[in-house]
Design an enzyme around this catalytic site. Structure first.
Site, PDB file in Angstrom:
ATOM      1  N   PRO A   1       0.788  -1.237   0.000  1.00  0.00           N
ATOM      2  CG  PRO A   1       0.060  -0.928   2.202  1.00  0.00           C
ATOM      3  CD  PRO A   1       0.779  -1.911   1.311  1.00  0.00           C
ATOM      4  N   GLY A   2       2.156   1.191   0.084  1.00  0.00           N
ATOM      5  CA  GLY A   2       2.926   2.417  -0.121  1.00  0.00           C
ATOM      6  C   GLY A   2       3.838   2.846   1.016  1.00  0.00           C
ATOM      7  CB  SER A   3       4.706   1.589   4.371  1.00  0.00           C
ATOM      8  OG  SER A   3       5.432   0.402   4.315  1.00  0.00           O
ATOM      9  CD1 TRP A   4       8.767  -0.829   2.685  1.00  0.00           C
ATOM     10  CD2 TRP A   4      10.298  -1.387   1.133  1.00  0.00           C
ATOM     11  NE1 TRP A   4       9.439  -1.941   3.124  1.00  0.00           N
ATOM     12  CE2 TRP A   4      10.379  -2.308   2.199  1.00  0.00           C
ATOM     13  CE3 TRP A   4      11.145  -1.534   0.036  1.00  0.00           C
ATOM     14  CZ2 TRP A   4      11.290  -3.363   2.196  1.00  0.00           C
ATOM     15  CZ3 TRP A   4      12.056  -2.579   0.042  1.00  0.00           C
ATOM     16  CH2 TRP A   4      12.134  -3.487   1.122  1.00  0.00           C
TER      17      TRP A   4
ATOM     18  CG  ASP B   1       1.643  -3.477  -5.805  1.00  0.00           C
ATOM     19  OD1 ASP B   1       2.467  -3.669  -4.889  1.00  0.00           O
ATOM     20  OD2 ASP B   1       0.752  -4.312  -6.095  1.00  0.00           O
TER      21      ASP B   1
ATOM     22  CG  ASP C   1       2.744  -8.370 -13.872  1.00  0.00           C
ATOM     23  OD1 ASP C   1       3.842  -8.280 -13.277  1.00  0.00           O
ATOM     24  OD2 ASP C   1       2.273  -9.448 -14.273  1.00  0.00           O
ATOM     25  CG  PHE C   2       8.379  -4.996 -11.794  1.00  0.00           C
ATOM     26  CD1 PHE C   2       8.832  -3.694 -11.957  1.00  0.00           C
ATOM     27  CD2 PHE C   2       9.301  -6.031 -11.867  1.00  0.00           C
ATOM     28  CE1 PHE C   2      10.169  -3.428 -12.195  1.00  0.00           C
ATOM     29  CE2 PHE C   2      10.646  -5.777 -12.096  1.00  0.00           C
ATOM     30  CZ  PHE C   2      11.081  -4.472 -12.258  1.00  0.00           C
TER      31      PHE C   2
ATOM     32  CE  LYS D   1       8.698  -9.575   0.566  1.00  0.00           C
ATOM     33  NZ  LYS D   1       7.606  -9.063   1.410  1.00  0.00           N
TER      34      LYS D   1
HETATM   35  N1  SAM Z   1       6.578  -2.464   0.346  1.00  0.00           N
HETATM   36  C1  SAM Z   1       5.122  -2.366   0.481  1.00  0.00           C
HETATM   37  C2  SAM Z   1       4.826  -1.345   1.541  1.00  0.00           C
HETATM   38  O1  SAM Z   1       5.725  -1.063   2.339  1.00  0.00           O
HETATM   39  O2  SAM Z   1       3.710  -0.798   1.580  1.00  0.00           O
HETATM   40  C3  SAM Z   1       4.504  -3.710   0.802  1.00  0.00           C
HETATM   41  C4  SAM Z   1       4.638  -4.677  -0.353  1.00  0.00           C
HETATM   42  S1  SAM Z   1       3.746  -6.188  -0.180  1.00  0.00           S
HETATM   43  C5  SAM Z   1       4.720  -7.062   0.989  1.00  0.00           C
HETATM   44  C6  SAM Z   1       4.094  -7.018  -1.707  1.00  0.00           C
HETATM   45  C7  SAM Z   1       3.469  -6.395  -2.928  1.00  0.00           C
HETATM   46  O3  SAM Z   1       4.006  -6.991  -4.110  1.00  0.00           O
HETATM   47  C8  SAM Z   1       1.951  -6.580  -3.016  1.00  0.00           C
HETATM   48  O4  SAM Z   1       1.321  -5.327  -2.951  1.00  0.00           O
HETATM   49  C9  SAM Z   1       1.749  -7.236  -4.387  1.00  0.00           C
HETATM   50  O5  SAM Z   1       0.607  -6.771  -5.076  1.00  0.00           O
HETATM   51  C10 SAM Z   1       3.026  -6.847  -5.113  1.00  0.00           C
HETATM   52  N2  SAM Z   1       3.317  -7.661  -6.291  1.00  0.00           N
HETATM   53  C11 SAM Z   1       3.381  -9.001  -6.376  1.00  0.00           C
HETATM   54  N3  SAM Z   1       3.620  -9.385  -7.632  1.00  0.00           N
HETATM   55  C12 SAM Z   1       3.744  -8.257  -8.375  1.00  0.00           C
HETATM   56  C13 SAM Z   1       4.014  -7.991  -9.752  1.00  0.00           C
HETATM   57  N4  SAM Z   1       4.181  -8.993 -10.631  1.00  0.00           N
HETATM   58  N5  SAM Z   1       4.067  -6.710 -10.160  1.00  0.00           N
HETATM   59  C14 SAM Z   1       3.887  -5.700  -9.280  1.00  0.00           C
HETATM   60  N6  SAM Z   1       3.628  -5.885  -7.973  1.00  0.00           N
HETATM   61  C15 SAM Z   1       3.563  -7.144  -7.513  1.00  0.00           C
END
Ligand code: SAM
Length: 192
Positions: free
Chosen positions: A33-36, A61, A78-79, A143
């Site tokens: 949701p955007g904390s990083w 995201d 999608d990244f 990660k």
């Molecule tokens: N760093 C974020 C924060 O601090 O708010 C939390 C991230 S959360 C642990 C992992 C995120 O990876 C999820 O929101 C998920 O939708 C995203 N994600 C997974 N596969 C993805 C992809 N192929 N492309 C973009 N985002 C992806």
């Protein structure tokens, strides 16, 4: 205040290794949701609240998420798709990233090996992207969930970066297999 407690992992990594500073260009993958993104915009001065050099933060995201002041948000993207990476490339307009961050994680199935394989696919997508779009001496934070393919990934990071460290932030839950690779000193692309 931060949108989720993941923020403390990045704050801790930055506290120990000083990877973010005013003026840097950062790409935050898996940002919802955007904390990083909040931490990165603060530390790079992307919201330009201080007189320091102004940084830039691009946050991607596959889910939609709310704007973060000072960041460019690419939600619903999608990244791993070529379209997303082209969009990032266009936004950079020939500039490159100082720091590429990935907190991306697939939806966990609970089958450990399958989840590991899936997160490693994301990690490799980030590494390929970072190699194309990082400045020489750039930094990459990725990660993973630990497993059989992590060692080879670390070896691949070492081909492109001067130093690679494994970090388990205190903010990571004890039972989690999560760890972060911190790769610094991008060696740059050899132009032929
Ligand atoms: N760093 C974020 C924060 O601090 O708010 C939390 C991230 S959360 C642990 C992992 C995120 O990876 C999820 O929101 C998920 O939708 C995203 N994600 C997974 N596969 C993805 C992809 N192929 N492309 C973009 N985002 C992806």
């Amino acid at each position: 205040s931060y949108r989720c407690r993941s923020a403390f992992k990045l704050l801790e990594i930055n506290e120990r290794f000083k990877i973010l500073s005013p003026g840097l260009t950062v790409i935050d993958c898996g940002a919802a949701p955007g904390s990083w993104t909040q931490v990165a915009t603060n530390l790079t001065n992307a919201h330009a609240k201080r007189e320091d050099p102004v940084g830039r933060v691009y946050a991607v995201d596959r889910l939609p998420f709310y704007p973060v002041e000072g960041a460019t948000i690419l939600g619903n993207m999608d990244f791993t798709s070529a379209k997303t990476q082209e969009a990032l490339s266009e936004m950079l307009r020939g500039d490159k990233a100082d720091v590429v961050l990935s907190d991306m994680a697939p939806n966990a199935s609970g089958v450990r090996e399958m989840d590991h394989d899936n997160i490693m696919l994301l990690a490799y997508a980030v590494l390929r992207f970072a190699v194309r779009f990082s400045k020489a001496q750039g930094t990459l934070v990725v990660k993973v969930w630990d497993g059989g393919k992590a060692q080879e990934f670390e070896e691949n990071l070492s081909k492109f970066y001067g130093s690679v460290k494994v970090i388990r932030p205190d903010a990571t839950r004890d039972e989690s297999s999560e760890k972060f690779f911190l790769a610094r000193g991008f060696k740059g692309l050899k132009t032929s």
